[in-house]
Design a protein around this motif. Structure first.
Motif, PDB file in Angstrom:
ATOM      1  N   LEU A  69       1.020  -0.890  -0.340  1.00  0.00           N
ATOM      2  CA  LEU A  69      -0.181   0.429  -0.065  1.00  0.00           C
ATOM      3  C   LEU A  69       1.276   1.439  -0.014  1.00  0.00           C
ATOM      4  N   LYS A  70       2.402   1.119   0.487  1.00  0.00           N
ATOM      5  CA  LYS A  70       2.912   2.472   0.781  1.00  0.00           C
ATOM      6  C   LYS A  70       3.315   2.309  -0.970  1.00  0.00           C
ATOM      7  N   ALA A  71       3.574   1.205  -1.646  1.00  0.00           N
ATOM      8  CA  ALA A  71       4.181   1.610  -3.157  1.00  0.00           C
ATOM      9  C   ALA A  71       3.192   2.243  -3.713  1.00  0.00           C
ATOM     10  N   LEU A  72       1.530   1.551  -3.505  1.00  0.00           N
ATOM     11  CA  LEU A  72       0.406   2.304  -3.883  1.00  0.00           C
ATOM     12  C   LEU A  72       0.432   3.929  -3.703  1.00  0.00           C
ATOM     13  N   GLU A  73       0.720   4.173  -2.250  1.00  0.00           N
ATOM     14  CA  GLU A  73       1.196   5.855  -2.052  1.00  0.00           C
ATOM     15  C   GLU A  73       1.732   6.290  -3.074  1.00  0.00           C
ATOM     16  N   LYS A  74       3.399   5.992  -3.282  1.00  0.00           N
ATOM     17  CA  LYS A  74       4.000   6.433  -3.601  1.00  0.00           C
ATOM     18  C   LYS A  74       3.732   6.241  -5.274  1.00  0.00           C
ATOM     19  N   SER A  75       2.891   5.614  -6.193  1.00  0.00           N
ATOM     20  CA  SER A  75       2.555   5.491  -7.356  1.00  0.00           C
ATOM     21  C   SER A  75       1.541   6.589  -7.554  1.00  0.00           C
ATOM     22  N   GLY A  76       1.115   7.304  -6.549  1.00  0.00           N
ATOM     23  CA  GLY A  76      -0.396   8.039  -6.479  1.00  0.00           C
ATOM     24  C   GLY A  76      -1.277   7.973  -7.301  1.00  0.00           C
ATOM     25  N   LYS A  77      -1.573   6.689  -6.363  1.00  0.00           N
ATOM     26  CA  LYS A  77      -3.166   5.881  -7.491  1.00  0.00           C
ATOM     27  C   LYS A  77      -3.409   5.428  -5.689  1.00  0.00           C
ATOM     28  N   LEU A  78      -3.253   5.785  -4.669  1.00  0.00           N
ATOM     29  CA  LEU A  78      -4.037   5.409  -3.544  1.00  0.00           C
ATOM     30  C   LEU A  78      -5.038   6.163  -3.401  1.00  0.00           C
ATOM     31  N   LYS A  79      -6.172   5.631  -2.817  1.00  0.00           N
ATOM     32  CA  LYS A  79      -7.711   6.964  -3.009  1.00  0.00           C
ATOM     33  C   LYS A  79      -8.780   7.316  -1.988  1.00  0.00           C
ATOM     34  N   VAL A  80      -7.953   5.975  -0.584  1.00  0.00           N
ATOM     35  CA  VAL A  80      -8.484   6.215   0.923  1.00  0.00           C
ATOM     36  C   VAL A  80      -6.782   6.535   2.091  1.00  0.00           C
ATOM     37  N   PRO A  81      -7.623   6.829   3.136  1.00  0.00           N
ATOM     38  CA  PRO A  81      -6.697   6.419   4.116  1.00  0.00           C
ATOM     39  C   PRO A  81      -6.009   5.195   4.303  1.00  0.00           C
ATOM     40  N   VAL A  82      -5.344   5.176   4.504  1.00  0.00           N
ATOM     41  CA  VAL A  82      -5.014   3.751   5.352  1.00  0.00           C
ATOM     42  C   VAL A  82      -3.880   3.873   6.584  1.00  0.00           C
TER      43      VAL A  82
END
Lengths: 404, 404, 404, 404
Positions: B147-160
């Protein structure tokens, strides 16, 4: 050969990282023209750090970080090797402070501090030296706490590298260094058995867990006291007892403090100690064990062995204090093992080089060295032990970065 | 009584924190009207988390986080207690994925994830659910990495909320939980002696050090492999051997992987194993031990015991793989000890409550719970064990804040 | 492949000493014409001992040493391989005793006993078999105690080899075998955390110290109860608490008995246990924990998990008994690790060969195998692990013998 | 106060058993009129044994058991308290032997020996003293070995009590005493880190396993060398490496000998040591490490620190020998912990009382004290620690004696 020189020769054999650094920078002399003021527990290992910095080109000016931890023969040997030394083992606090002042008189570019005394004076009584001061490297938990408090109060004027906060420092120096040297000192000064005894360790930070681990490794039953509930649960899961100090003192054969705080034992706690209990401090200052409270509660005080003071309390019990409540491993021993200090001093050296290169762009804050420095020091250590490790394959590196 | 219900009853006795939370919130039902989608290893302990969330008012929808870790009798018992369950132990990946989809069909407000599968699907194939999704709580090291990789890629849409990064999680679950349950699983499935054996532990993160600690506690000689030099030095100081995997495999009686990475053993490594060596994975996915490489190198494959597959390699040696390379403690055991999951699930519950209260002001990032939550959970744990600890005096608090 | 055969195949891979003995005697068949009656916990490892004796030429007749420890699939596999087996897992004590009788009906030349049942019957109800009986090999501490009492009473009629008293037995089987298998069984049957728990170990003999060592290795705090003051001091110096059972029960999360005695807990002790305490026996018979007292004190009894019985006591607390108070590692686990039994069974085999050769000149007493047998077994074990050791030089041998 | 008196005062606080014995026999003075000759490492603890025997009425005559282990200030303090002392720290072997003779000149009724020197001289050069000599109490493994060899040769003339063979001696003194004091001495004399180092322990008897246990407890990786295969297997199961010395030396950071034998290292072994390796002897005499071989192989020899001699070998490597190869814990430390010697000296005192009462009926053999003495000493120790233990019920006692 003189004893001071002999001591330095001995430690030089077991400090492969400082030796490697000397080799690496032998031609470059990156610290040429730089004055480094050091406030340290002056013994063979710190002396070898001073010599290493001198080999890198620095003018090194040394004083003690504690009035009683200076070894005069080592100071003498250092002087013979051309280092400026203002340090003498003394019970006179004035002499101690005068020596700190003399180091500041040299207007150091950088300070290597141990506990923060030199840096605090530079920010209070001796603000004249701030003009030339470019940075500070601080080694201890306590010193870092003080300098962070100074930063928080808005009064810090130079960048500080908290060497203590580097993994290669606190994971090793605080844990394995304090752990071993504390028990070395307690054993050599008391000749008491550790196995089967109850050891109360106050504080379960890195120092405390090293002390607890080694106590357990020597066969003791360990009781931990803590104020932090997370650490308390950790101590329990590590197999130790946890209880309030008030209860722990009743069971203790040894009490070892490592809280970084003051007055770890109350008057009531002291009176609850068993006859023959032994108290030692492995934190920083001699405030952890409240010596003045002990003195007040005592009807008699006597030297029981070198470094061991007996207090006959008004309740008839006798308790013993090691090294007057000062850091037991330094004041009544030889300090941390040599190889541990080699790690910490490699970091200190890299901290000075880091400050030298970056100070212009650094704000007056407390910094941690970048992880690359830890890794470099760790790789040097592994190499010195002939240990090789794996590295990530390209596939593994990509795997770690993917999220699919 | 049915076995599923019996299992849940048993764990309920040893989960004092979830019980305390139920009591604390019994009247308030803070999760009333909230749908929580859970992707978990469905067994008694996770079932009890689901039931606890239901007691707090939530509608809970459960699926498995691994096709083989669902215990069908527990699933049945959960259904009887009114929880919606889409989970079945299966070797069919399609069924597994369909169940994940069914949870998303319920349009959960919050997701409790284990490994990140549900969250990743919500961000790729099923972005329709993002509209209603207010936050995710992720439990594992691996899931957090994804999920950090997802965040880094700019694609995370909700707080984790990275529950894994809370001290009360990784210090206990990863270390003591994995440590114990891995050896429990290895011992029960092989009946082999641990004492005197050489155990290779791949990775010296929190899981790896728990596995190494317990192996040592069972009498084994531990060899650690690492890619991080700082951890490697730490493993050495902890008394373990460190060497590259290439050399370690030649000595190994057991190889246990806990790297969070893929392909921990190369083809060459596998062929270097001793006859009779046992391989187990205690990291996350079944990619740590490259099963397909094993299959390729084998001239024969047979079931040696339940959960133990023998591979006769082309070099004539036979090596054994536990649980098909899946998480050995879950796939061939009962997972972490109950009390450990009680800690982690208390954090999970607080994570949902935290997201409920704060999601509106949180950005789509990966968060760690504030230290107060760790402290609260730790205090609850201490209370459940009748352990009291000290607290700072006013004088001590001031001392810590001073710099003079 | 049938499960019984699979189980035997598995253990055969990890019993290098029995395999080496088979190779060594493959041509000679020293037990040709000899009938060996075995009373054993019939599972894969003991089955492999029976097969090894058969390979050496013996006619082997097997029964169980405990009504519940027979694994029927293994019994079936043994029969297929030509061994005579009179054993069945049963709750019927009569069936159990009838099977013992059937073994005696075969008029064995030698008995391999486990607990002494078969030998005692041969000396009481079935003295008809003594005429042909040439010797007994007994494996357990308890059995040896019984047979020594029989010797002391003047009623022993055949020579007995106390395999239990061989170093290669009690130093390993009782300590490392019981230590590991007891915790394996407790963990797999309860899924409870061991770290941070208080474990009361009753008895600090070789079994007890193995249990204590492994409990400590799993992170528990260990309390030892003893009646022998020397062992009590040893337990303290090993870092454990020692106290009377009366006090220990109040603190216990687990109580594990290994005294070889009866009624280790009194009625008062049971009522002092904490709610949720778990009781297990790792000694010999199910008399250590007084099950009938538990039953009497209980207002309710229920199956909490397989092998775990819950007792709701009249004081409202619930305590749990594993495996009905029988040997927890056998009745609720797989018994000792394979490699440990390999050592013990090598000794058993050598004991039979020793009796075969020497019985004519041996009196009806309890003997220990000569130290050469221990050394031979130890050298075989070292060889199987590829470990070499030093040997005394001639100069050293002379030095040891001199007194000047 | 003089240092000798201070030292004796200190140990008197931590020797509860000797104090209890003094109290118990204070009125009776059972040793009135008896002369006890003692050959001991003369320091505070042995001094306190001498004083205790004097309190029981004996005339005590003391000499050193090793030319270098006498502490002159303690000898002085003993003299002031009325004990006859013929001992002086000296490098002169003649002076040492003359002092042994002076003790024999006093025609002792009983000898307390340490290593057997005094007893051997009484049986060779000074057979004149045998007429009056009624018995000997010998404390060490080595001394007992010598006296058993003397017995075997048919030349022993008086009964000897092998105190070393009492459980309360060898289980504690040899294991926990040697274990702790050896590492205390190594640490204080070298300031080297133990954690992460490879320690080779030669010999896995009670001393060796104490040394290995504590090395491991300090974080070292332990390699054991042995000539006894049973002990070798035990060392492996205890989690240590076992290999021949020839291989071990190549890996060693420290080599500690505890074999009770001579020439533990060959010339080849010494040349295989790593640069910087440290050698220490914790066995008995300075023959374990072959000092003369070291001297022969060295091209230079120098004092590296007090008690540390550096040898520059002809292959260019430097190795270090502690305490000239003498017992490191005595020659370069304070010997065993006080409480350990309290146990051993309680046994010594009871041995003299036992000989006093029984010598007339004892043959000239080597005896072990009856188990009741061990139990008495153990009970005294437990009482001094406020530890209570269980006792067998009548039902349990009968159960143990039954065979049915």
């Amino acid at each position: 050969m003189k004893t001071g020189e002999m001591k330095i020769n001995w430690v030089s054999r077991y400090m492969p990282l400082l030796n490697e650094i000397s080799r690496e920078f032998s031609g470059k002399r990156p610290l040429e023209g730089v004055t480094v003021g050091m406030s340290i527990h002056l013994e063979a290992k710190t002396a070898y750090l001073a010599l290493t910095l001198a080999k890198l080109g620095a003018k090194v000016v040394v004083t003690g970080s504690n009035p009683l931890s200076t070894q005069d023969d080592v100071a003498e040997a250092l002087r013979k090797k051309g280092i400026t030394v203002y340090a003498k083992r003394t019970h006179d606090e004035d002499v101690y402070r005068q020596n700190l002042m003399k180091v500041l008189d040299e207007r150091p570019d950088f300070i290597i501090d141990d506990g923060g005394d030199l840096t605090v004076i530079a920010h209070t009584e001796r603000t004249d030296v701030l003009e030339n001061l470019k940075g500070v490297s601080e080694e201890t938990t306590t010193g870092v706490k003080r300098l962070k408090a100074l930063e928080k109060s808005g009064k810090l004027k130079v960048p500080v590298v908290a060497v203590n906060d580097s993994k290669m420092k606190f994971l090793f120096d605080n844990r394995y260094g304090t752990g071993q040297s504390t028990w070395d000192a307690i054993m050599r000064n008391t000749n008491l058995l550790i196995a089967g005894k109850r050891v109360v360790v106050a504080g379960y930070g890195w120092c405390g867990r090293g002390i607890a681990l080694r106590a357990s490794g020597l066969g003791a039953k360990v009781i931990v006291t803590e104020v932090d509930p997370v650490r308390a649960v950790e101590a329990i899961m590590d197999g130790f007892e946890v209880m309030p100090m008030k209860e722990a003192v009743k069971l203790a054969d040894f009490v070892v403090t490592a809280t970084g705080n003051t007055d770890v034992l109350t008057e009531e706690d002291i009176l609850s100690l068993k006859d023959g209990a032994v108290l030692a401090n492995a934190g920083h200052f001699n405030v952890e064990i409240p010596v003045e409270t002990l003195e007040r509660l005592a009807v008699e005080k006597f030297e029981a062995r070198p470094n061991v003071t007996g207090y006959v309390l008004k309740n008839g019990k006798t308790v013993f204090l090691l090294a007057e409540g000062r850091l037991v491993n330094l004041a009544a021993g030889d300090g941390h093992p040599i190889e541990i200090m080699d790690l910490s001093f490699a970091l200190q050296t890299f901290a000075i080089l880091y400050l030298l290169e970056n100070h212009a762009s650094m704000e007056p804050r407390v910094y941690t060295l970048p992880p690359e420095v830890d890794e470099k020091v760790a790789m040097m250590k592994l190499k010195s032990m002939n240990v090789r490790i794996d590295s990530l394959t390209e596939k593994q590196r990509r795997y770690l970065e993917s999220w699919q």
